[in-house]
Design an enzyme around this catalytic site. Structure first.
Site, PDB file in Angstrom:
ATOM      1  NE  ARG A   1      -0.951   3.059  -3.725  1.00 49.64           N
ATOM      2  CZ  ARG A   1       0.230   2.996  -3.139  1.00 49.64           C
ATOM      3  NH1 ARG A   1       1.300   2.711  -3.856  1.00 49.64           N
ATOM      4  NH2 ARG A   1       0.361   3.206  -1.855  1.00 49.64           N
TER       5      ARG A   1
ATOM      6  CB  CYS B   1       6.590  -1.486  -1.127  1.00 50.83           C
ATOM      7  SG  CYS B   1       5.064  -1.026  -0.361  1.00 50.83           S
TER       8      CYS B   1
HETATM    9  P1  XMP Z   1       1.884  -3.356   4.491  1.00 51.06           P
HETATM   10  O1  XMP Z   1       3.286  -3.453   4.973  1.00 51.06           O
HETATM   11  O2  XMP Z   1       0.905  -3.083   5.598  1.00 51.06           O
HETATM   12  O3  XMP Z   1       1.863  -2.085   3.531  1.00 51.06           O
HETATM   13  O4  XMP Z   1       1.486  -4.543   3.683  1.00 51.06           O
HETATM   14  C1  XMP Z   1       0.687  -1.594   2.946  1.00 51.06           C
HETATM   15  C2  XMP Z   1       0.996  -0.282   2.253  1.00 51.06           C
HETATM   16  O5  XMP Z   1       1.908  -0.481   1.163  1.00 51.06           O
HETATM   17  C3  XMP Z   1       1.696   0.517   0.172  1.00 51.06           C
HETATM   18  N1  XMP Z   1       1.567  -0.167  -1.121  1.00 51.06           N
HETATM   19  C4  XMP Z   1       2.558  -0.244  -2.027  1.00 51.06           C
HETATM   20  N2  XMP Z   1       3.784   0.322  -2.068  1.00 51.06           N
HETATM   21  N3  XMP Z   1       4.208  -0.745  -4.131  1.00 51.06           N
HETATM   22  C5  XMP Z   1       4.604   0.083  -3.139  1.00 51.06           C
HETATM   23  O6  XMP Z   1       5.728   0.593  -3.184  1.00 51.06           O
HETATM   24  C6  XMP Z   1       2.982  -1.344  -4.175  1.00 51.06           C
HETATM   25  O7  XMP Z   1       2.660  -2.094  -5.077  1.00 51.06           O
HETATM   26  C7  XMP Z   1       2.127  -1.060  -3.070  1.00 51.06           C
HETATM   27  N4  XMP Z   1       0.842  -1.442  -2.789  1.00 51.06           N
HETATM   28  C8  XMP Z   1       0.554  -0.869  -1.589  1.00 51.06           C
HETATM   29  C9  XMP Z   1       0.452   1.281   0.570  1.00 51.06           C
HETATM   30  O8  XMP Z   1       0.853   2.505   1.135  1.00 51.06           O
HETATM   31  C10 XMP Z   1      -0.202   0.355   1.590  1.00 51.06           C
HETATM   32  O9  XMP Z   1      -1.046   1.038   2.481  1.00 51.06           O
END
Ligand code: XMP
Length: 507
Positions: free
Chosen positions: A419, A320
């Site tokens: 999203r 993120c």
């Molecule tokens: P981890 O740390 O487990 O996080 O890899 C997964 C969670 O990240 C969120 N997510 C995103 N947040 N930009 C964001 O700000 C993105 O492109 C993105 N893709 C996923 C989401 O809540 C996921 O479960």
């Protein structure tokens, strides 16, 4: 005037657990990891949907497809199939999970009768399988005409042009079983007849699946399996607040057990409208999670809107960059602690317990323990699951090490504009909120999750807790200074095994 939160927002890495008394009865084997997934009247009724382990896989293209869903449900968790695909494709993934029968494999090495020995050899090299059903159209579900195994041909004595139909074992010499055969019966037939595989056919003699002798041990039932009333694997699915009126019915029809609005920021009228629509059309029969929020106000809004669970976390995920691009977010530990408090207050006032899920930012296994101790009912992980064989992304070699590709839903690669949608007319992603990356390949899900869960149970025993609610009640958390973090790792020694990534990998 703007509102200021008094304390800096903190991350999991800034906390540790202080042990409590471990009673002699508190051993990892006695720990239950069951936890509520959806809201219920605590103390008055049973939670209608309970996870057997407190882990769900992220609603992400690089993480949660039907393969991941089956693997995780087998271990007691739940996947949320990614919503960044057409409604038909997402519903088909859900349906595949619901139709999945452990041990019944859809054959991927199939032949048609007019193919040649050269085709057989090429297919064997490409896929590594030596058992190949022969069907009228060469598909996995065509009419079964025969089978080719290594026993049907001798390369040294045959021409590569020889047709499959001339050397296959024909259908009338094969043992097959009907579509309603259970795994136990299939295995009995395999053993009684000394077979290596057993094709399963429907009433019209079309191939349904193949049961292999070698898979027997790996398909004994797992006591933690997440099964519905019909003994099918349970599965969740991501939705968005744009096309819910078409997507939700298709997912429900396909058998989804729960849906979740997938949004980077959930404190919005669009989420309420989505929940309202679900309630209007399905009442409480369809369970719907919402989020993400990072404070008490956001939680209360979604709880009052009728969410069945609320996800917590903005910008803490490994891929993120929301905090960098928009300046929105909050340290994950602080967000979880505050939202858990709001959840408990809401429960006291209304008698309704709305579970919360800490989403994103889990880097080490012990972060899962911390998230639960801080009040999360379960955690959602992207990076963790992306590393496994079962995730849909490619396994690639980078600088001599196997990696899996892992990208954010807000990255240019995913282009999941729904999203990040704020109700405008534009159907595209204007700026990125995520990155495209690699994560170290870690092998099969089961091997990794077994270790993770054992660590969690062991930590819970150190805190004297046999259940997650008990853990949340008894946990004592302490803030750590930056020097005590150094003290907590290996220090002042020369490490013999200094493999890159060790310190960044969940282990
Ligand atoms: P981890 O740390 O487990 O996080 O890899 C997964 C969670 O990240 C969120 N997510 C995103 N947040 N930009 C964001 O700000 C993105 O492109 C993105 N893709 C996923 C989401 O809540 C996921 O479960």
């Amino acid at each position: 005037m703007a509102y200021y939160f008094d304390e800096p927002s903190r991350t999991f890495n800034e906390y540790l657990l202080v042990p409590g008394l471990t009673p002699a009865t508190c051993v990892p084997a006695a720990v239950s990891l069951k936890t509520p997934l959806v809201k219920y009247r605590k103390g008055q009724e049973e939670c209608p949907l309970t996870l057997n382990i407190p882990m769900v896989s992220a609603i992400m293209t690089a993480v949660s497809d039907d393969h991941m869903a089956v693997a995780l449900a087998t271990e007691g968790g739940l996947s949320f199939i990614y919503g960044n695909q057409s409604i038909e494709d997402e519903a088909a993934m859900v349906a595949r999970v619901k139709d999945y029968k452990a041990g019944f494999v859809t054959s991927d090495a199939n032949l048609s009768p007019d193919m040649t020995l050269a085709d057989v050899v090429a297919l064997k090299e490409e896929l590594g399988h030596s058992t190949m059903p022969v069907t009228d159209d060469g598909s996995a579900h065509g009419k079964l005409l025969g089978i080719v195994t290594g026993r049907d041909y001798r390369l040294s004595r045959m021409s590569m042009d020889e047709k499959v139909v001339d050397f296959m074992t024909p259908r009338d010499k094969m043992i097959v079983a009907p579509a309603d055969t259970t795994l136990k019966v299939a295995n009995d037939i395999i053993w009684d007849n000394k077979l290596n595989s057993l094709p399963i056919v429907d009433d019209d003699d079309h191939l349904v699946a193949v049961v292999f002798r070698k898979d027997y041990d790996s398909h004994k039932s797992n006591p933690n399996e997440m099964l519905d009333d019909h003994k099918r694997y349970m599965v969740g699915a991501g939705i968005n607040s744009r096309d819910y009126a078409e997507r939700v019915p298709a997912l429900v029809e396909a058998g989804a057990d729960v849906v979740c609005i997938d949004s980077s920021e959930g404190f919005s009228d669009w989420q309420k409208m989505t929940i309202d629509w679900v309630r209007e059309h399905y009442g409480d029969a369809v369970k719907i999670g919402a989020g993400n929020v990072v404070d008490a106000d956001g939680f209360r809004f979604l709880a009052e809107a009728g969410a069945d669970f609320v996800k917590v976390g903005i910008g803490g995920g490994s891929i993120c960059i929301t905090r960098e691009t928009k300046g929105i977010g909050r340290g994950q530990a602080t967000a979880v602690i505050e939202v858990a408090k709001a959840r408990d207050e809401y429960f006291k006032e209304t008698g309704v317990y709305v579970p919360i899920c800490s989403d994103g930012g889990i880097v080490y296994d012990h972060h899962i323990s911390l998230a639960l101790a801080m009040g999360s009912d379960f955690v959602m992980l992207g990076r963790y699951f992306a590393r496994f064989d079962e995730s849909p992304s490619n396994k690639v070699m980078v600088n001599g090490t196997y990696m899996k590709e892992y990208w954010g839903e807000g990255s240019a690669r995913a282009r999941n504009w729904q999203r990040y949608d704020l109700g405008g007319k534009k159907k595209s992603l204007t700026f990125e909120e995520g990155v495209d990356s690699y994560v170290p390949y870690a092998g099969p899900l089961k091997d990794n999750i077994d270790v993770t869960l054992l660590k969690l149970k062991s930590t819970m025993c150190n805190c004297g807790a046999l259940t997650i609610p008990e853990f949340q009640e008894k946990a004592k958390l302490t803030l750590v200074s930056s020097t005590s973090i150094v003290e907590g790792g290996a220090h002042d020694v020369l490490l013999k095994d200094k493999t890159p990534y060790v310190s960044n990998t969940i282990h």
